[in-house]
Design an enzyme around this catalytic site. Structure first.
Site, PDB file in Angstrom:
ATOM      1  NE  ARG A 169      20.909  -0.181 -33.865  1.00  0.00           N
ATOM      2  CZ  ARG A 169      21.838   0.690 -33.522  1.00  0.00           C
ATOM      3  NH1 ARG A 169      21.525   1.995 -34.395  1.00  0.00           N
ATOM      4  NH2 ARG A 169      22.996   0.868 -32.819  1.00  0.00           N
ATOM      5  CG  HIS A 170      19.518  -7.261 -33.695  1.00  0.00           C
ATOM      6  ND1 HIS A 170      18.541  -8.253 -33.155  1.00  0.00           N
ATOM      7  CD2 HIS A 170      20.120  -7.679 -34.679  1.00  0.00           C
ATOM      8  CE1 HIS A 170      18.581  -9.153 -33.845  1.00  0.00           C
ATOM      9  NE2 HIS A 170      19.380  -8.798 -35.148  1.00  0.00           N
ATOM     10  CB  VAL A 171      18.270  -0.781 -30.848  1.00  0.00           C
ATOM     11  CG1 VAL A 171      16.947  -0.735 -31.497  1.00  0.00           C
ATOM     12  CG2 VAL A 171      18.747   0.186 -29.949  1.00  0.00           C
TER      13      VAL A 171
END
Length: 327
Positions: A169-171
């Site tokens: 995930r983009h995190v």
């Protein structure tokens, strides 16, 4: 005057042959008596011998009990078996061996935007079907900074996923140990900050290689003249988008969720470097993607075995991967 020696019967209790049996053997009727006498040395044993026998019996009983309660032989017996030679008895009669999870069995790819992450995720979809690991993805692409409750909830969801898993995930970096969870192995890929800015500039205007209209959703208020603005003019005329190219964008993905990680400066950079050293197995460079895939294949074979051949194969590329140079 000498006394006349009295003749004694053998059964009277006196030894008729004080200096040993006669050469002709024992007289008739004394065979069974002699056999009983000859067995006496075999039945003689001391208290020490008796204690040794009882101790041996106790060790045997305790070993048998531990074997049954423990579900198998103790470790030292297995080592002894390996030393003496393998036996097939346990393979034929023992319980079926439990499936050992590969190490590491928990991997997080907190992918940086516009750094080839779409290509890697598409490769992972192929690899997850091929190797049977659990690929956990997220539909949230624009929320990299989380509140404390959001961090706890996300970490809980990740930690309860079926292992072995790879979460992507983009995190920004999440510290699992802060909330009592097992810290997974992290991987990531970055690129030259200027190249990332250029990629993002055109992506916001014209979408990605798939021809989707995501750019219309991401920038609905962008005017046509702005959408077709030449990047050189944007830089020379000092448009807001080009005057603040957000070259610091990559650092918080490694620094973490602390508020100071969002402030460009030495503190965030040093914390990002510390996290990379302690929690990241590999941080690759997009400009050397094939080398990065080769390293992933060597470091994490149960996830990435065969990834380089898939990436180079033209057939899968036409189906799911972008043209080279457009990642």
């Amino acid at each position: 005057m000498k006394k006349k020696q009295q003749q004694q019967h053998p059964g009277s209790g006196a030894d008729p042959w004080p200096h040993g049996a006669p050469l002709g053997g024992a007289p008739p009727g004394l065979g069974s008596w002699k056999r009983r006498v000859s067995l006496l040395p075999l039945l003689r044993f001391s208290l020490r011998d008796y204690g040794f026998c009882m101790a041996t019996l106790l060790v045997f009983c305790l070993g048998s009990l531990f074997y049954q309660l423990g579900g198998g032989p103790p470790r030292f017996l297995l080592d002894l078996r390996q030393y003496l030679g393998n036996s097939t008895y346990l393979d034929d009669h023992g319980p079926p061996p439990s499936k050992a999870l590969p190490f590491p069995s928990q991997v997080v790819y907190n992918r940086v935007g516009k750094c080839g992450s779409r290509t890697v995720v598409l490769l992972l979809r192929i690899l997850s079907e091929k190797h049977g690991f659990n690929l956990v993805t997220s539909d949230i692409h624009n929320k990299t900074r989380l509140t404390k409750n959001e961090q706890m909830e996300l970490i809980k969801n990740i930690s309860t996923a079926e292992q072995p898993y790879l979460f992507t995930r983009h995190v920004h970096f999440l510290n699992f140990s802060r909330f009592g969870g097992d810290q997974p192995v992290y991987i990531n890929i970055i690129r030259d900050p200027v190249n990332r800015f250029l990629s993002n500039y055109f992506f916001r205007r014209f979408g990605d290689w798939r021809g989707e209209q995501n750019h219309m959703i991401r920038t609905p208020s962008m005017r046509q003249e702005e959408r077709y603005l030449d990047i050189n003019e944007c830089i020379l005329e000092n448009y807001p988008e080009c005057s603040n190219p957000r070259l610091f964008y990559i650092i918080p993905y490694f620094c973490g969720q602390h508020p100071r990680c969002r402030e460009p400066g030495e503190w965030a950079l040093e914390r990002a470097k510390l996290n990379v050293n302690e929690n990241f197995l590999l941080v690759g460079i997009l400009e050397e993607l094939e080398d990065v895939l080769l390293l992933l294949e060597r470091f994490l074979p149960h996830y990435f075995k065969g990834v380089l051949s898939i990436y180079k194969d033209p057939e899968p590329r036409r189906q799911v991967l972008p043209p080279k140079g457009t990642e």
